[in-house]
Design an enzyme around this catalytic site. Sequence first.
Site, PDB file in Angstrom:
ATOM      1  N   CYS A  39     -10.075  -0.467  -5.872  1.00 11.61           N
ATOM      2  CA  CYS A  39      -9.306   0.739  -6.202  1.00 11.61           C
ATOM      3  C   CYS A  39      -9.831   1.394  -7.475  1.00 11.61           C
ATOM      4  CB  CYS A  39      -7.825   0.411  -6.348  1.00 11.61           C
ATOM      5  SG  CYS A  39      -7.440  -0.738  -7.691  1.00 11.61           S
ATOM      6  N   GLN A  57       0.832  -1.198   0.000  1.00 11.68           N
ATOM      7  CA  GLN A  57       0.000   0.000   0.000  1.00 11.68           C
ATOM      8  C   GLN A  57       0.869   1.251   0.000  1.00 11.68           C
ATOM      9  OE1 GLN A  57      -3.246   0.058  -0.309  1.00 11.68           O
ATOM     10  NE2 GLN A  57      -3.655  -2.119  -0.092  1.00 11.68           N
ATOM     11  N   GLU A  91      -3.760 -16.313  -4.935  1.00 12.78           N
ATOM     12  CA  GLU A  91      -3.077 -15.288  -5.720  1.00 12.78           C
ATOM     13  C   GLU A  91      -2.416 -15.943  -6.928  1.00 12.78           C
ATOM     14  OE1 GLU A  91      -1.502 -12.299  -7.437  1.00 12.78           O
ATOM     15  OE2 GLU A  91      -2.529 -11.785  -5.566  1.00 12.78           O
TER      16      GLU A  91
END
Length: 430
Positions: free
Chosen positions: A386, A258, A308
């Site tokens: 996002c 982040q 992932e």
Amino acid sequence: MSKGSLRLVITALNENGYGVGQKAGQTLTVARTAPGDQVLVGPPKTTERWSSADLLQVVSPGPDRIVSPCRAFTEGCGGCQWLHLTYSAQISWKQKNLAELLRTRAGYRGPIEPLVRMEKPEAYRNKLSLKNAGGRLVFVPEFDAGTLAPAECLVQTRALQTAWAALRGLKVPPALEQLHLRSNLLGAVGLHAFVKALDPATETALKSLFAALPGAVGLGATTRQGYRLVSGEAALAQTLPDVTASPTWLIPHNGFFQTNAAQAGVLLDLVRREARLAKTDRLLDLYCGAGFFGLALASSAREVVGLEENPQSVAAATNSAAHSGVTNARFLVGDLGAVLASLEGAGGEVSPREVAVVDPPREGLLPRALDALVARAPKRLVYVSCHAPSLARDYKVLAKAGYRGVNCTPIDMFPHTSHLETVMTMEKSR
């Protein structure tokens, strides 16, 4: 007025951060304008998707326009979009555009909380991207602004400001195309170089650059052959301020973390609250990256399963779990849709005690992943977005599959840009 130029009144800011005005029935977008501005713009440029015009002059400023405190922004730096706007106006337009998008495009009818603003929206950005221009490192411009090497940047962390001060005067090798820097709360800096080829001369030059940089702890390089560590430590240790029992994330120099540590802590606490995990719950951490959410929430759940596609991110999450003493989390690599469908408990045997945190890239959930998530049917879904347009698209599908949006909270992770992070909580209808 020059030939082809137009006078225009800016009436709004769109979701991409551009001012919007109407002229002779045509909608034009103009960068770096503010609502209420009366401007002079160049001839319209039309594509299949929109019509835009270049700002030539602000004839009369709108009420929210300010003189930018940053010289680099004035000269065309592309790092910020809205340094010509008051911070209150930035917050207001982000909130307004998000609400309009979710209400009209997605049919979302749940509450939208006030956007969580940043108390001090400066010196927050822990990543700096530079490019090679004739042997010197420069900022990446938004427009054709030549080479930009400002003495300071208002949004970079203090550690990166110090690093940049050292880099400005250094000669870099021709093979170096870009250099990305990342800092942590302790002031350490990791470097990631993009090079055409890592020949001995280039490697020696990069090591010299690394040695001259204050706070540098590690340097990695990506070539067409892949990524490898060149010097120093393999990962940059990241923690967050004011987060209870925060783990330590070990992030490779070409990895993601982040960009705003202060607001990342706010985001993490919000997701923790919205997930409402019980000790009997399994947490599905989807698009888990290096385990940002999964590692922090593991102590609240029976177990964490992170999924992932990037093997290096999964390796980083696994290493971070071991480093932080997290023993009830495992991270799996592969196509999210395929792995989720094959995970134990699939095929109608899913426990009702599953909660999913989903943090996809800007494009949102791919169809196969979305289908697998719907089939899995976790009791609660916390979607971290996002990019609000992809959230709106995915919410429509999830709503048809029986999920109800119960809360939505936007967070200002990227002050002085049009971007924001949105956390939407959904629950499966019984």
